[in-house]
Design an enzyme around this catalytic site. Structure first.
Site, PDB file in Angstrom:
ATOM      1  N   ARG A 125       0.854  -1.197   0.000  1.00  0.00           N
ATOM      2  CA  ARG A 125       0.000   0.000   0.000  1.00  0.00           C
ATOM      3  C   ARG A 125       0.877   1.229   0.000  1.00  0.00           C
ATOM      4  NH1 ARG A 125      -5.697  -1.687   2.380  1.00  0.00           N
ATOM      5  NH2 ARG A 125      -6.189  -2.447   0.311  1.00  0.00           N
ATOM      6  N   GLN A 130      -0.979   2.344  -5.979  1.00  0.00           N
ATOM      7  CA  GLN A 130      -2.421   2.507  -5.772  1.00  0.00           C
ATOM      8  C   GLN A 130      -3.242   2.059  -6.984  1.00  0.00           C
ATOM      9  OE1 GLN A 130      -3.061   6.516  -4.428  1.00  0.00           O
ATOM     10  NE2 GLN A 130      -3.467   5.833  -2.351  1.00  0.00           N
ATOM     11  N   SER A 136      -8.359  -2.554  -3.161  1.00  0.00           N
ATOM     12  CA  SER A 136      -9.098  -1.293  -3.152  1.00  0.00           C
ATOM     13  C   SER A 136     -10.173  -1.276  -4.221  1.00  0.00           C
ATOM     14  CB  SER A 136      -8.169  -0.111  -3.435  1.00  0.00           C
ATOM     15  OG  SER A 136      -7.344   0.110  -2.358  1.00  0.00           O
ATOM     16  N   TYR A 233      -3.075  -0.877   7.761  1.00  0.00           N
ATOM     17  CA  TYR A 233      -4.074  -1.877   8.136  1.00  0.00           C
ATOM     18  C   TYR A 233      -4.341  -1.834   9.629  1.00  0.00           C
ATOM     19  CZ  TYR A 233      -3.766  -4.188   3.597  1.00  0.00           C
ATOM     20  OH  TYR A 233      -3.832  -4.484   2.269  1.00  0.00           O
TER      21      TYR A 233
HETATM   22  P1  NAD Z   1      -9.424  -3.820   5.424  1.00  0.00           P
HETATM   23  O1  NAD Z   1     -10.251  -4.357   4.330  1.00  0.00           O
HETATM   24  O2  NAD Z   1      -8.166  -4.530   5.812  1.00  0.00           O
HETATM   25  O3  NAD Z   1     -10.326  -3.684   6.749  1.00  0.00           O
HETATM   26  C1  NAD Z   1     -11.559  -2.977   6.701  1.00  0.00           C
HETATM   27  C2  NAD Z   1     -11.651  -2.015   7.856  1.00  0.00           C
HETATM   28  O4  NAD Z   1     -11.965  -2.741   9.050  1.00  0.00           O
HETATM   29  C3  NAD Z   1     -10.386  -1.225   8.163  1.00  0.00           C
HETATM   30  O5  NAD Z   1     -10.665   0.153   8.134  1.00  0.00           O
HETATM   31  C4  NAD Z   1      -9.996  -1.693   9.553  1.00  0.00           C
HETATM   32  O6  NAD Z   1      -9.358  -0.681  10.312  1.00  0.00           O
HETATM   33  C5  NAD Z   1     -11.340  -2.071  10.139  1.00  0.00           C
HETATM   34  N1  NAD Z   1     -11.288  -2.936  11.325  1.00  0.00           N
HETATM   35  C6  NAD Z   1     -10.445  -3.970  11.614  1.00  0.00           C
HETATM   36  N2  NAD Z   1     -10.723  -4.495  12.812  1.00  0.00           N
HETATM   37  C7  NAD Z   1     -11.791  -3.793  13.307  1.00  0.00           C
HETATM   38  C8  NAD Z   1     -12.547  -3.871  14.519  1.00  0.00           C
HETATM   39  N3  NAD Z   1     -12.263  -4.762  15.475  1.00  0.00           N
HETATM   40  N4  NAD Z   1     -13.570  -2.974  14.679  1.00  0.00           N
HETATM   41  C9  NAD Z   1     -13.862  -2.050  13.724  1.00  0.00           C
HETATM   42  N5  NAD Z   1     -13.175  -1.942  12.564  1.00  0.00           N
HETATM   43  C10 NAD Z   1     -12.157  -2.787  12.363  1.00  0.00           C
HETATM   44  O7  NAD Z   1      -9.065  -2.293   5.155  1.00  0.00           O
HETATM   45  P2  NAD Z   1      -8.848  -1.573   3.764  1.00  0.00           P
HETATM   46  O8  NAD Z   1     -10.134  -1.205   3.160  1.00  0.00           O
HETATM   47  O9  NAD Z   1      -7.967  -2.427   2.978  1.00  0.00           O
HETATM   48  O10 NAD Z   1      -8.108  -0.233   4.193  1.00  0.00           O
HETATM   49  C11 NAD Z   1      -7.088  -0.173   5.188  1.00  0.00           C
HETATM   50  C12 NAD Z   1      -6.300   1.140   5.034  1.00  0.00           C
HETATM   51  O11 NAD Z   1      -5.409   1.073   3.915  1.00  0.00           O
HETATM   52  C13 NAD Z   1      -7.125   2.380   4.811  1.00  0.00           C
HETATM   53  O12 NAD Z   1      -6.532   3.440   5.509  1.00  0.00           O
HETATM   54  C14 NAD Z   1      -7.003   2.651   3.335  1.00  0.00           C
HETATM   55  O13 NAD Z   1      -7.224   3.996   2.990  1.00  0.00           O
HETATM   56  C15 NAD Z   1      -5.578   2.249   3.133  1.00  0.00           C
HETATM   57  N6  NAD Z   1      -5.292   1.932   1.728  1.00  0.00           N
HETATM   58  C16 NAD Z   1      -4.137   2.411   1.165  1.00  0.00           C
HETATM   59  C17 NAD Z   1      -3.843   2.088  -0.165  1.00  0.00           C
HETATM   60  C18 NAD Z   1      -2.589   2.598  -0.821  1.00  0.00           C
HETATM   61  O14 NAD Z   1      -1.976   3.499  -0.309  1.00  0.00           O
HETATM   62  N7  NAD Z   1      -2.173   1.996  -1.937  1.00  0.00           N
HETATM   63  C19 NAD Z   1      -4.700   1.273  -0.890  1.00  0.00           C
HETATM   64  C20 NAD Z   1      -5.866   0.800  -0.267  1.00  0.00           C
HETATM   65  C21 NAD Z   1      -6.129   1.138   1.053  1.00  0.00           C
END
Ligand code: NAD
Length: 377
Positions: A125, A130, A136, A233
């Site tokens: 990430r 991206q 994503s 994450y």
């Molecule tokens: P994910 O699919 O791994 O998890 C979904 C969400 O569940 C996350 O926000 C996580 O914090 C939340 N979660 C985990 N345990 C929990 C709990 N016990 N109670 C409540 N919520 C809980 O997450 P994601 O959609 O892959 O995104 C994670 C992060 O990565 C975000 O900040 C996103 O913006 C970032 N991201 C960055 C890039 C990049 O820079 N290339 C790409 C995609 C996502």
């Protein structure tokens, strides 16, 4: 350089790993593209459209013969890849932490066959990657679809409506887990007129929730509430945090009509966020959609592939949510693959050369062995 796209074989998988647009772009890079007949049918793409974009359309054996790179949405069965070149790349979502035939056993078989397996879900990430990030692109549409699925199961309207016969009140919708899917769920539910609230363990999401016009429901005054680990994450939370979260959620959930859960922790089972006792406090007719159902589920009693009813509440556990919007998710998945391969394309070799941190992160097998430290550790 022969790039091959196979037809997905997994049950319920409607997506395809290339579109006419990406076929054309691979052709412009200098690659020959072959696609298995019927690969795009469930994503509304006819063989003739791929042919018009420059691909050769053939059966599996002819398509795979002499392949240098094999693209899939999910990993193709190893025994269906006979004829590909030794060292050929397999680029797909390979479910590296999954057990059994569509997880680790398949990756071991790729290694044994001498293929170089690249797991797109291990894409780091980082800003540069991206546009290559399938998690994503697919989660985004899953979050959207989860809200539509909830709306379809909910026997009431989402927006507040003032009619001559009286007022219909707005649905209260709560999103648990505000990553990519959760943010899109909030935005979609707001557009449909629901009253939306949301929670996450990562403190950084509070501002994002509020900027979408939803109410942030957060555990306060407990040690370690940052909740953010490597790569942005979530981390596993302390027992103290979990108890505080359960109490907060219990009070809130009883007043909700719809709950969408999306919480994941990489490499671990999904955290349990809603107990059967909490479901019992919800109003009959309420709906819960568990987007984490295939990773073990956030909701007690959720069943993958089914809609079950507990205490009058429907718990929706559709498998493979991205596949339910196959035309759009395929288009994005295909672009992620193209963006990845083209970024590493060496014009002189007419092939991609993968020699940096992205290669280290996503390469699972090489030279007949598992080489990825996340699988070796
Ligand atoms: P994910 O699919 O791994 O998890 C979904 C969400 O569940 C996350 O926000 C996580 O914090 C939340 N979660 C985990 N345990 C929990 C709990 N016990 N109670 C409540 N919520 C809980 O997450 P994601 O959609 O892959 O995104 C994670 C992060 O990565 C975000 O900040 C996103 O913006 C970032 N991201 C960055 C890039 C990049 O820079 N290339 C790409 C995609 C996502």
């Amino acid at each position: 350089m022969k790039i091959v796209i196979v037809r997905e074989q997994a049950d319920g998988e409607r997506r395809v790993a290339a579109t006419p647009e990406t076929v054309r772009k691979f052709g412009a890079l200098g690659a020959d593209v072959a696609i298995e007949a019927g690969a795009g049918l469930h994503a509304s793409i006819a063989d003739a459209d791929y042919a018009a974009a420059g691909a050769t359309v053939a059966d599996r054996a002819a398509t795979v013969a002499n392949a240098d790179i094999i693209l899939g949405v999910q990993g193709p069965a190893p025994d269906s890849l006979a004829g590909a070149k030794p060292g050929a790349w397999i680029v797909a979502a390979l479910n590296p932490f999954g057990a059994g035939d569509n997880g680790r056993a398949r990756i071991d078989a790729y290694a044994a066959a001498g293929f170089e397996a690249l797991a797109m879900e291990f894409m780091p990430r980082i800003t540069r990657a991206q546009s290559m990030d399938i998690l994503s692109s697919q989660s985004n549409l899953s979050g959207y679809k989860a809200v539509l699925d909830a709306a379809a199961e909910y026997g009431r309207a989402f927006p507040m409506m003032m009619t001559a016969a009286g007022t219909v009140s707005a649905a209260k919708l709560f999103v648990m887990g505000v990553g990519v899917a959760g943010l899109q769920a909030i935005a979609t539910a707001r557009r449909l007129g629901a009253q939306v609230s949301a929670t996450d363990v990562r403190a950084a999401t509070k501002e994002q929730i509020e900027s979408l016009g939803a109410k942030a429901i957060f555990v306060e005054k407990v040690a370690g509430i940052e909740g953010e680990g490597a790569g942005g994450y979530a981390t596993e939370m302390s027992d103290e945090y979990k108890a505080a979260q359960a109490e907060l959620v219990s009070g809130h959930i009883a007043r909700q009509d719809i709950v969408i859960t999306t919480a994941l922790i990489p490499g671990r089972p999904a955290p349990r966020l809603i107990s059967d006792a909490q479901i019992a406090t919800m109003k009959p007719g309420s709906v819960i959609v568990d987007l984490a159902v295939e990773q073990g589920g956030n909701v007690e009693g959720a069943v993958a592939g089914e809609i079950v009813e507990r205490h009058g509440v429907k718990i929706v556990g559709h498998r493979n949510m991205p596949s339910r919007l196959a035309a759009d998710t395929s288009a994005l998945f295909a672009r992620n693959l193209y963006n990845f391969l083209s970024a590493f394309w060496d014009k002189d070799k007419n092939a991609p050369v993968l020699d940096d941190e992205i290669g280290t992160a996503i390469r699972l097998t090489q030279g007949g062995k598992i080489v990825n430290e996340r699988l070796l550790g």
